[in-house]
Design a protein around this motif. Sequence first.
Motif, PDB file in Angstrom:
ATOM      1  N   VAL A  44       4.254  -8.259  14.091  1.00 59.01           N
ATOM      2  CA  VAL A  44       3.482  -7.859  15.410  1.00 59.01           C
ATOM      3  C   VAL A  44       1.998  -8.170  15.417  1.00 59.01           C
ATOM      4  O   VAL A  44       0.974  -9.434  15.629  1.00 59.01           O
ATOM      5  N   CYS A  45       1.318  -7.805  14.031  1.00 56.89           N
ATOM      6  CA  CYS A  45      -0.171  -7.753  13.882  1.00 56.89           C
ATOM      7  C   CYS A  45      -0.636  -9.830  12.167  1.00 56.89           C
ATOM      8  O   CYS A  45      -0.996  -9.834  12.968  1.00 56.89           O
TER       9      CYS A  45
ATOM     10  N   SER B 161       0.621  -5.646   6.014  1.00 57.89           N
ATOM     11  CA  SER B 161       1.999  -5.508   6.010  1.00 57.89           C
ATOM     12  C   SER B 161       2.810  -4.020   6.679  1.00 57.89           C
ATOM     13  O   SER B 161       1.476  -3.752   7.631  1.00 57.89           O
ATOM     14  N   ILE B 162       3.676  -4.118   7.024  1.00 59.81           N
ATOM     15  CA  ILE B 162       4.495  -3.204   7.492  1.00 59.81           C
ATOM     16  C   ILE B 162       3.852  -1.670   7.202  1.00 59.81           C
ATOM     17  O   ILE B 162       3.831  -0.434   8.210  1.00 59.81           O
ATOM     18  N   ASP B 163       3.529  -0.971   5.965  1.00 57.88           N
ATOM     19  CA  ASP B 163       3.090  -0.583   5.168  1.00 57.88           C
ATOM     20  C   ASP B 163       1.209  -0.044   5.782  1.00 57.88           C
ATOM     21  O   ASP B 163       0.989   1.727   6.363  1.00 57.88           O
ATOM     22  N   ASP B 164       0.817  -0.693   6.442  1.00 54.56           N
ATOM     23  CA  ASP B 164      -0.960  -0.782   7.349  1.00 54.56           C
ATOM     24  C   ASP B 164      -0.722  -0.956   8.762  1.00 54.56           C
ATOM     25  O   ASP B 164      -1.519  -0.172   8.715  1.00 54.56           O
ATOM     26  N   SER B 165       0.049  -1.479   9.775  1.00 55.03           N
ATOM     27  CA  SER B 165      -0.200  -0.844  10.571  1.00 55.03           C
ATOM     28  C   SER B 165       0.655  -0.273  11.308  1.00 55.03           C
ATOM     29  O   SER B 165       1.357   0.708  11.497  1.00 55.03           O
ATOM     30  N   ASP B 166       0.504   0.407  12.530  1.00 54.80           N
ATOM     31  CA  ASP B 166       0.500   1.634  13.685  1.00 54.80           C
ATOM     32  C   ASP B 166       1.244   0.256  14.513  1.00 54.80           C
ATOM     33  O   ASP B 166       1.985   1.499  15.729  1.00 54.80           O
TER      34      ASP B 166
END
Length: 157
Positions: free
Chosen positions: A50-51, A55-60
Motif C-alpha cells: 500500500v505504502c 517496509s511492513i515493519d514501519d507501515s500502519d
Amino acid sequence: MRKLPNIFLLLFFSVMSVFPAFAVNPDEVLNDPVLEARARALSVEIRCLVCQNQSIDDSDAELARELRILVREKLVEGFSDAEVLDFLVARYGEFVLLKPRFNAATAVLWIAPFFLLMLAGTALLVVSRRRKFVSSETALLTDEEQKTLNRLLDKSD
C-alpha cells in the motif's frame, strides 16, 4: 520549581522523537524472542504494497499488518527465512521485496546504474580529449595577421 518537570518532559519527547515509530502492534509479537527477532528482520525486507516505499515493519496499513501476521504464522509453522520470502514472492511477485533479487527479470535494475556510470565516464573522457585536441590545433596568428591586429587596436585608441 514548576519549570523543572517541564524541562524533563521536553527532553523526554525530544529524545523519543529520534527513535523510529515501528508499526508492530503488541498483539502481533510472538512469545518466542528468537522467532520474533527473525520476524522483525524479515519485516524490514518486505515492502508494504500500500505504502510502497516503506517496509511492513514501519507501515500502519492494514495490509502491512496482515503481512506481518502472515510472516509470523509461517515462522511458527517452521518455515525458514528464505522459504517465507519465497512464499511471499510467489504470492505477491518480486515487487514485495524492498531489495529485489538478481535474476533475469531484475538484471536491468542491477546493471543499469553501472552501465550509465561507465557511459558518463566515457563521455567525459571523450569531451576532455576533444577539448585538448582542439586547443592544441588552434593556430597562432601569423606575423601579418598580428601586425594587422596591432594596427587596428592602435587606431581604436
